[in-house]
Write a protein that holds these residues in place. Structure first.
Motif, PDB file in Angstrom:
ATOM      1  N   ARG A 324      20.660 -28.491 -44.988  1.00 44.27           N
ATOM      2  CA  ARG A 324      21.000 -28.709 -46.399  1.00 44.27           C
ATOM      3  C   ARG A 324      19.760 -28.618 -47.277  1.00 44.27           C
ATOM      4  NH1 ARG A 324      23.441 -34.453 -46.450  1.00 44.27           N
ATOM      5  NH2 ARG A 324      21.642 -34.716 -45.085  1.00 44.27           N
ATOM      6  N   TYR A 327      19.011 -25.048 -47.878  1.00 41.48           N
ATOM      7  CA  TYR A 327      19.948 -24.527 -48.873  1.00 41.48           C
ATOM      8  C   TYR A 327      19.517 -24.934 -50.285  1.00 41.48           C
ATOM      9  CZ  TYR A 327      24.235 -24.038 -51.612  1.00 41.48           C
ATOM     10  OH  TYR A 327      25.144 -23.712 -52.591  1.00 41.48           O
ATOM     11  N   HIS A 331      18.421 -22.368 -53.343  1.00 40.32           N
ATOM     12  CA  HIS A 331      19.374 -22.200 -54.436  1.00 40.32           C
ATOM     13  C   HIS A 331      19.034 -22.989 -55.697  1.00 40.32           C
ATOM     14  CE1 HIS A 331      21.798 -20.652 -51.075  1.00 40.32           C
ATOM     15  NE2 HIS A 331      22.462 -19.984 -51.994  1.00 40.32           N
TER      16      HIS A 331
END
Length: 517
Positions: A324, A327, A331
């Motif tokens: 996570r 990610y 992003h």
């Protein structure tokens, strides 16, 4: 096996599964307030066992007096309601008791919101055994079967909850669903005599599921990402920038919180303060590195340090345990997607890689905690094998070095020395509570540390008081005795309390989102 016997065994399986799920979920619910240190897990396990033991005892008394199935069904139903409410009772309890001294807060909070459902579930097995037996000759066989089935349910639940449910679905809604599943069968048995109970359970479950995970933020603040998982709670918060006059100015400041402790910052309105201060300090100290130096960063955060090193011409790669975080870095923090990132435990990655690096940086935090298994003599010996000749090991830690709060830092310093490194500690600020302490280490025959210290003197940096550390009184950390959590307990507590105070004060001024609400 009769239908009734099979039904009771199924209840036993569900009870064992619910106990272990509640234990794992309860520990993770504590993490945003207390981290996930040894103290948290010790409290959760002790209170879970205490709840079960108390439940076994009372359940045994009830089974001696009453054999009716309705008693069993009401007990399981009560446990299911308490599990459905755990996401909400935990927040209320933690907001009240979370400000107590660390140890008292952990134990008291865990007891108040986790003990009741586990206690109710502990009553289940004796009641099931009583309903299965009509004579003393059957008791041993029934007890063995019930506890075996319950344990199998617990084992399956532990794997499912830890490896699939929490990583994919978080904490709150899975907790509610588990409570609903546990309460469904007893509710069927009770519906003929108490239809109002069914209506109550349906309304409670539906409302709880709807409200689970809801976050209320003030105007001007947003939460673009929120995730609860096995490795902790991750939350991104976007704040407006404020000028010296307290008025909102251009741009926003994005903060990454892991277990409600700020890990990374990205400011799109202030170039000079785009990242956390320690990033610029490490970057400055590594400016002498060879062109195109290879750098491994263990611990990704928002990818700020990694991106800054790449922008300065280094060949970089990273190791990060939580996918996570990777990610989020790609992003939400504008980390270059071409940077290689291995999803792995840092110690495991270091053991298996055959690459060599000019610089290895340990920027390992989970909330305010450093993973102790990466800071032992054996770990440092393994890291030494990754370095090129004249290579540099860099460790980022909390800024405490004096008194009880600095016990972990002093032990870390001594452990590095005992591992055969020459070491130079560097403080980013004169005030310990605002500082990061960065250790630069290399083989004694290396020349980089001398150059670092000379550059630091020319820059007028803080002169770190090495003579005050009294390393003779500090232990050396090993794989057999990885005690960094214990030594850093006061530092962790101070850091978390300082965070709570800061965000509470700023929230009262209307400037930030209260992350500990």
């Amino acid at each position: 096996m009769t239908r009734q016997t099979g039904f009771l065994y199924l209840l036993s399986f569900l009870e064992g599964a619910a106990v272990m799920a509640a234990e794992l979920l309860g520990a993770k619910m504590l993490a945003p307030y207390f981290g996930s240190s040894l103290y948290v897990w010790s409290s959760v396990m002790a209170i879970t066992l205490g709840g079960l033991a108390s439940g076994y005892f009372l359940g045994g008394l009830l089974s001696y007096r009453r054999r009716e199935g309705n008693v069993l069904y009401y007990v399981i139903f009560g446990a299911s309601v308490l599990i459905v409410l755990m996401p909400f009772t935990s927040k209320v309890v933690l907001s009240i008791l979370g400000l107590l001294p660390l140890y008292y807060a952990v134990i008291a909070s865990t007891f108040v919101f986790l003990f009741p459902p586990v206690f109710m579930m502990g009553m289940v097995s004796p009641l099931i055994i009583r309903n299965l037996t009509t004579s003393a000759d059957q008791a041993g066989k029934a007890a063995g079967a019930v506890y075996a089935i319950s344990t199998v349910g617990g084992i399956i639940s532990t794997f499912l909850t830890g490896f699939w449910i929490i990583p994919h679905f978080g904490l709150s809604r899975p907790c509610i669903v588990i409570g609903i599943i546990l309460g469904f069968l007893p509710l069927i048995m009770l519906v003929k005599n108490n239809k109002a109970l069914v209506l109550f359970f349906l309304v409670l479950s539906g409302y709880s599921f709807y409200k689970a995970g809801a976050i209320t933020v003030p105007p001007g603040v947003s939460v673009p990402y929120f995730s609860e998982g096995l490795l902790g709670q991750i939350m991104l918060v976007d704040y407006p920038n404020y000028g010296p006059d307290g008025k909102v100015t251009k741009g926003t400041e994005r903060m990454l919180f892991v277990n409600r402790i700020a890990q990374s910052v990205y400011n799109n309105g202030i170039d000079s303060a785009r990242y956390c201060g320690y990033v610029y300090k490490i970057l400055d100290k590594l400016r002498f590195r060879p062109k195109g130096a290879s750098v491994l960063v263990c611990g990704l955060g928002g990818g700020s340090l990694l991106q800054a090193l790449k922008d300065s011409g280094c060949r970089v790669e990273a190791c990060e345990l939580d996918p996570r975080i990777w990610y989020v870095a790609r992003h939400y923090f504008k980390m270059d997607t071409t940077i290689p990132v291995s999803i792995d435990d840092a110690r495991h990655f270091i053991r298996k890689t055959n690459k060599k690096y000019d610089v290895v940086i340990l920027d390992l935090f989970k909330g305010e905690e450093n993973p102790g298994h990466c800071f032992t003599t054996e770990a440092f010996q393994e890291m030494k094998g990754l370095l090129t000749p004249n290579g540099l090991l860099v460790l980022n830690g909390n800024g405490f070095f004096s008194g009880k709060r600095g016990a972990g830092t002093r032990a870390l310093y001594k452990t590095l020395l005992s591992s055969g490194f020459a070491v130079w500690p560097f403080a980013t600020d004169r005030e310990e509570t605002r500082s990061n302490l960065i250790f630069f280490a290399q083989e004694p025959s290396g020349t980089q540390l001398n150059r670092l210290q000379a550059l630091s003197r020319l820059s007028g940096d803080i002169d770190f008081p090495v003579a005050e550390l009294k390393l003779s009184e500090s232990p050396v950390m090993t794989d057999d005795k990885p005690i960094l959590d214990l030594l850093n307990a006061q530092a962790y507590n101070t850091w978390r309390n300082a965070t709570i105070d800061y965000f509470s004060n700023e929230a009262q001024r209307g400037r930030v989102f209260q992350v500990f609400q």
